[in-house]
Design a protein around this motif. Structure first.
Motif, PDB file in Angstrom:
ATOM      1  N   ASP A   1       0.844  -1.206   0.000  1.00 36.58           N
ATOM      2  CA  ASP A   1       0.000   0.000   0.000  1.00 36.58           C
ATOM      3  C   ASP A   1       0.873   1.248   0.000  1.00 36.58           C
ATOM      4  O   ASP A   1       0.669   2.187  -0.778  1.00 36.58           O
ATOM      5  CB  ASP A   1      -0.897   0.027   1.244  1.00 36.58           C
TER       6      ASP A   1
ATOM      7  N   SER B   1      -9.352   4.424   5.348  1.00 38.17           N
ATOM      8  CA  SER B   1      -9.528   2.997   5.087  1.00 38.17           C
ATOM      9  C   SER B   1     -11.010   2.728   4.896  1.00 38.17           C
ATOM     10  O   SER B   1     -11.845   3.200   5.685  1.00 38.17           O
ATOM     11  CB  SER B   1      -8.991   2.143   6.242  1.00 38.17           C
TER      12      SER B   1
ATOM     13  N   TYR C   1     -13.238   0.183  -4.504  1.00 40.74           N
ATOM     14  CA  TYR C   1     -12.228   0.407  -3.474  1.00 40.74           C
ATOM     15  C   TYR C   1     -12.584  -0.255  -2.148  1.00 40.74           C
ATOM     16  O   TYR C   1     -13.736  -0.267  -1.713  1.00 40.74           O
ATOM     17  CB  TYR C   1     -12.007   1.909  -3.254  1.00 40.74           C
TER      18      TYR C   1
ATOM     19  N   THR D   1      -7.164   0.473   2.326  1.00 45.93           N
ATOM     20  CA  THR D   1      -6.427   1.732   2.168  1.00 45.93           C
ATOM     21  C   THR D   1      -6.875   2.474   0.912  1.00 45.93           C
ATOM     22  O   THR D   1      -6.867   1.921  -0.191  1.00 45.93           O
ATOM     23  CB  THR D   1      -4.917   1.455   2.083  1.00 45.93           C
ATOM     24  N   THR D   2      -7.273   3.729   1.082  1.00 46.17           N
ATOM     25  CA  THR D   2      -7.728   4.571  -0.025  1.00 46.17           C
ATOM     26  C   THR D   2      -7.084   5.949   0.141  1.00 46.17           C
ATOM     27  O   THR D   2      -6.921   6.420   1.267  1.00 46.17           O
ATOM     28  CB  THR D   2      -9.267   4.695  -0.009  1.00 46.17           C
TER      29      THR D   2
ATOM     30  N   GLY E   1      -6.297   3.279  -4.439  1.00 45.50           N
ATOM     31  CA  GLY E   1      -6.566   2.501  -3.247  1.00 45.50           C
ATOM     32  C   GLY E   1      -6.584   1.022  -3.535  1.00 45.50           C
ATOM     33  O   GLY E   1      -6.330   0.560  -4.652  1.00 45.50           O
TER      34      GLY E   1
END
Length: 419
Positions: free
Chosen positions: A141, A166, A261, A264-265, A283
């Motif tokens: 990530d 998130s 998504y 984690t974004t 993400g």
């Protein structure tokens, strides 16, 4: 004047601005290559279902913005509005996920959305994207975020901000959805917004209307519903970002514009671009591959807007004053000089020296004017005297300084190549 013009809302680049565009794009690609990502060249159109199933029917992209048409075989085809769904289709089709993991790919090119054209928002726009497929790993990530951050720093950008959140795993989203749906049911919303919320209630956090923003101000936030595993993952992402010196802000209401998504974004915003401040984002999209008929393999990626990043560089005045400078411009002033210069160009170019010459039947004044306009670093004149003596005068074009008043033509490659 031509009666034809480019279609409305197309971002079109031509010299000299195209050199800046190319420079920005190449810097974005360079950081991806440094991190071990390989090129995937994708078609600009796909089966429409790749996007309706992959991107999500509740998104504006699918419901309002896609260029969709029927081909001669009666198939529904869509010009690609984004890159990730097409990459996943290719990974599945070519079994890339069955080899070494993670699969690390980058792509670049034009994308298409039927939007209302405005500064920084185009119907044809350009992106650089990367995807890392195969592991649900906080380090990956952060690597993806760091590739973008490194590219912005390499371009000299300073006035941008990283927002992260998130969106959790399925357990987190299910728990949050129940309370969010209950909250939304108490609001007075129009029928279209209610229908949109039924497809994906998170979409209401992305609504730009003031009345909807106000209504959602006290809505339950997904960050407060993260499962223990999702919370641990997100905490590790934050620690890793801090460890490598990347500043960030938590933005709990961020959902991005695409439904795939999860976890984690992130988004990058630039403070000097006004309403269209987003210069890229992405993400994790766990579940996307399986939704398109592939294995249940995890992935994360980003899409960076080359058009907007160029605008950000221009706003910060961070681009080099000279890009892709021609090293040498030759001004032939006789017919024999022109033939000799043309042959010399071929030799110089084959040695990796960028060079050009004045074409047409120009006298010395016209040839030197062409040399000045070329922006070349060095210039030289070739006439009958230079050919007979085998020597020339090499000038620095910016100042007119004579670098060598009697340079052998045969030594040009060595002299310019060393500069």
């Amino acid at each position: 004047m031509s009666s034809f013009q480019a279609p409305k809302g197309v971002s079109e680049y031509f010299p000299p601005i195209s050199e800046q565009f190319e420079y920005v794009r190449d810097q974005l690609l360079r950081t991806a290559r440094l991190a071990g990502y390989s090129l995937i060249e994708l078609p600009v159109f796909e089966d429409t279902e790749v996007f309706t199933r992959g991107v999500g029917e509740s998104t504006d992209v699918v419901s309002k913005e896609m260029y969709t048409f029927e081909d001669r075989g009666g198939r529904s085809i869509t010009l690609r509005p984004e890159g990730t769904a097409g990459v996943m289709r290719a990974v599945i089709e070519h079994n890339l996920d069955r080899g070494q993991l993670p699969v690390k790919l980058f792509y670049t090119g034009p994308f298409f959305r039927a939007e209302r054209p405005q500064a920084g928002r185009y119907r044809q726009f350009y992106q650089v994207g990367i995807e890392a497929i195969g592991y649900n790993d906080p380090e990956i990530d952060v690597e993806v975020i760091a590739v973008a951050d490194s590219a912005f720093k390499a371009l000299g950008l300073k006035k941008y901000r990283l927002n992260i959140t998130s969106l959790g795993d399925a357990q987190s989203r299910d728990a949050h959805r129940k309370d969010l749906v209950k909250y939304i049911s108490t609001l007075k919303l129009d029928e279209a917004t209610v229908s949109r919320a039924q497809l994906n209630p998170l979409r209401l956090f992305d609504d730009k209307r003031d009345e909807v923003k106000a209504a959602m101000a006290k809505a339950p936030l997904l960050l407060d519903y993260l499962s223990a595993q999702s919370k641990q993952h997100f905490e590790k992402v934050k620690v890793l970002l801090t460890d490598i010196g990347i500043a960030y802000e938590i933005k709990p209401t961020m959902v991005r514009g695409l439904d795939y998504y999860t976890g984690t974004t992130f988004e990058f915003d630039h403070e000097m671009l006004g309403a269209q401040s987003g210069i890229g984002g992405g993400g994790r999209y766990d579940g996307l591959m399986s939704s398109l008929g592939g294995a249940d393999v995890s992935g994360i990626g980003f899409g960076l807007g080359v058009d907007r990043i160029l605008m950000a560089c221009q706003a910060e005045n961070s681009l080099p004053s000279v890009i892709n400078q021609i090293q040498l411009f030759i001004a032939p002033i006789t017919e024999t000089g022109k033939s000799h210069a043309f042959k010399l160009l071929a030799e110089l170019r084959s040695s990796g020296i960028t060079c050009d010459m004045a074409y047409g039947d120009r006298a010395l004044k016209g040839a030197m004017k062409a040399a000045d306009k070329s922006g070349a670093k060095y210039g030289l004149v070739i006439g009958d005297d230079e050919i007979s003596s085998g020597r020339c005068e090499l000038k620095l074009m910016s100042s007119g300084e004579v670098i060598s008043s009697s340079l052998e033509l045969s030594d040009l490659i060595k002299r310019i190549g060393n500069k």
